[in-house]
Design an enzyme around this catalytic site. Structure first.
Site, PDB file in Angstrom:
ATOM      1  N   ASP A  64      69.964  73.137  14.748  1.00 37.58           N
ATOM      2  CA  ASP A  64      68.565  73.310  14.381  1.00 37.58           C
ATOM      3  C   ASP A  64      67.796  72.128  14.957  1.00 37.58           C
ATOM      4  OD1 ASP A  64      66.092  73.654  13.301  1.00 37.58           O
ATOM      5  OD2 ASP A  64      66.778  74.000  11.251  1.00 37.58           O
ATOM      6  N   LEU A  65      67.126  72.360  16.080  1.00 33.88           N
ATOM      7  CA  LEU A  65      66.444  71.274  16.788  1.00 33.88           C
ATOM      8  C   LEU A  65      65.177  70.819  16.074  1.00 33.88           C
ATOM      9  CD1 LEU A  65      66.902  72.520  20.463  1.00 33.88           C
ATOM     10  CD2 LEU A  65      68.264  70.828  19.211  1.00 33.88           C
ATOM     11  N   GLY A  87      64.050  76.930  29.148  1.00 29.18           N
ATOM     12  CA  GLY A  87      63.211  78.008  29.652  1.00 29.18           C
ATOM     13  C   GLY A  87      62.132  78.420  28.679  1.00 29.18           C
ATOM     14  N   GLY A 129      54.847  86.694  29.462  1.00 27.68           N
ATOM     15  CA  GLY A 129      55.077  87.588  30.589  1.00 27.68           C
ATOM     16  C   GLY A 129      56.553  87.852  30.762  1.00 27.68           C
ATOM     17  N   HIS A 130      56.860  88.782  31.673  1.00 32.63           N
ATOM     18  CA  HIS A 130      58.241  89.076  32.028  1.00 32.63           C
ATOM     19  C   HIS A 130      58.308  89.328  33.523  1.00 32.63           C
ATOM     20  CE1 HIS A 130      60.471  88.925  28.331  1.00 32.63           C
ATOM     21  NE2 HIS A 130      59.547  89.638  27.694  1.00 32.63           N
ATOM     22  N   TYR A 134      55.560  88.649  36.899  1.00 30.20           N
ATOM     23  CA  TYR A 134      55.630  87.535  37.847  1.00 30.20           C
ATOM     24  C   TYR A 134      55.747  88.036  39.286  1.00 30.20           C
ATOM     25  CZ  TYR A 134      57.003  85.622  33.334  1.00 30.20           C
ATOM     26  OH  TYR A 134      57.065  85.308  32.003  1.00 30.20           O
ATOM     27  N   ASP A 160      63.466  87.147  37.543  1.00 28.44           N
ATOM     28  CA  ASP A 160      64.345  86.392  36.655  1.00 28.44           C
ATOM     29  C   ASP A 160      65.493  85.715  37.402  1.00 28.44           C
ATOM     30  OD1 ASP A 160      62.990  86.920  34.337  1.00 28.44           O
ATOM     31  OD2 ASP A 160      64.351  88.461  33.615  1.00 28.44           O
TER      32      ASP A 160
END
Length: 380
Positions: A64-65, A87, A129-130, A134, A160
């Site tokens: 858990d950052l 990412g 976005g996906h 892009y 990707d």
């Protein structure tokens, strides 16, 4: 042992290009530790862990950052890493206290790899976005599709994986090499729009030279030409031909028993539809296997169109060992190949529970450090 043996990389869990990049580097021998969320995120597409093949080749640690002890352990790992992969949208890791400044302060030689769709700066940097978005903005999506038909996304291979993961992997390896010379780390900003634009370089030159058109399905390599096309066979299966060069085109016609004098000139764009109609009718007269028997392995530039189930069974790919079986799942083998550095078979995707934490941290921390973390409850 792969050529990246000895390289250590921390991966902050994400989706798409980040995991693909981490898999590629792990396939080539790097030791990659994936820091996962304590609870799985809602990605919209869930599958059993063993089928999430982009997670192969490395161990995973749930942290858990947002908790001080989780962030502290992540920074301790960063101190011992050559590179980091993240990412998230711009600013997310900064808010967690794990941004470039935080990490480089702990490890000045660190190469901090960031992969996003739009990049770290620019008017769209913070927008969602996906892949399809892009590659659309970078001018690539417009080029995919048949004449008179809508643009067709090439899965998520281009944005990707090619424009994102591969460019990030290249950037990280370059950064690590440079850090070994200079003693200083840096940030790698791998934007899918940038990578996709870079992949389109040759096509920019073709259009500028007047050799390519923006209209889909009218160019020699986008299904506009009859000699670069996929054709349906008598059994409903498909084959591909790519006889671009004159000598290869002549070989294709010879093996199809077509008199060149009865065909339009190869590069007469206006008559490509006419030639395509003729070839389409001819290829419908035999099954895919019959065409393979006639054309495969020749200079006619031919290959059957195979599914992901069929491809591993093809004699050429089987002979090369292009596919391997891991944990009962047939999947692509690590690539590329090296003459001396033999690539190990990747381990399957690993769970990240408390019982697996010790194995995940082995090689990163001393046993006494791991024991102390467990005693403190940091590892769950």
């Amino acid at each position: 042992m792969g050529p990246l043996a000895g390289i250590k990389i921390v991966e902050l869990a994400g989706i798409g290009p980040g995991p693909m990049c981490a898999m590629l580097l792990a396939d080539l021998g790097a030791t990659v530790l994936r820091i996962d969320r304590p609870e799985p995120s809602d990605l919209g597409i869930e599958r059993p862990l063993r089928y999430d093949l982009l997670l192969r080749g490395r161990r995973s640690l749930a942290l858990d950052l947002k908790r001080p002890e989780g962030k502290a352990l992540a920074l301790r790992l960063v101190e011992r890493a050559d590179a980091l992969i993240e990412g998230f949208r711009p600013g997310v890791t900064e808010r967690l206290g794990l941004g470039p400044d935080d990490c480089l302060a702990r490890n000045p030689r660190l190469v901090y790899g960031r992969v996003t769709g739009w990049g770290q700066e620019g008017p769209l940097a913070h927008a969602a976005g996906h892949d399809i978005n892009y590659i659309a903005l970078a001018g690539a999506l417009h080029a995919f599709g048949r004449h008179g038909q809508p643009p067709t996304p090439p899965l998520n291979l281009l944005g990707d994986f090619a424009g994102g993961a591969l460019y990030l992997a290249l950037g990280l390896v370059c950064g690590i090499l440079e850090a070994r010379r200079s003693g200083e780390g840096q940030v790698v900003d791998a934007a899918m729009v940038d990578g996709t634009a870079s992949l389109m370089t040759a096509f920019h030159g073709m259009v500028a030279a007047g050799l390519g058109r923006h209209e889909r399905g009218t160019n020699f390599n986008d299904t506009g030409a009859h000699f670069y096309e996929a054709y349906e066979c008598a059994d409903g299966r498909w084959i591909s031909v790519a006889a671009i060069e004159g000598k290869f085109y002549a070989e294709l016609l010879r093996r199809l028993d077509i008199d060149p004098a009865t065909m339009p000139p190869q590069m007469d764009r206006e008559r490509w539809p006419e030639a395509k109609t003729r070839l389409a009718a001819l290829f419908k007269t035999r099954t895919r296997e019959e065409w393979c028997s006639l054309l495969e392995g020749t200079d006619a530039c031919f290959a059957p169109v195979l599914t992901t189930d069929e491809a591993p069974l093809h004699p050429h790919l089987a002979a090369r060992g292009t596919y391997v079986e891991i944990d009962g799942i047939v999947q692509p083998a690590p690539a590329p190949r090296f003459s001396r550095s033999n690539l190990d078979l990747p381990i399957p995707p690993q769970p990240n529970g408390p019982d697996e934490a010790e194995a995940a941290l082995a090689g990163w921390l001393e046993p006494v450090e791991i024991k102390a973390l467990r005693a403190a409850g940091t590892l769950g």
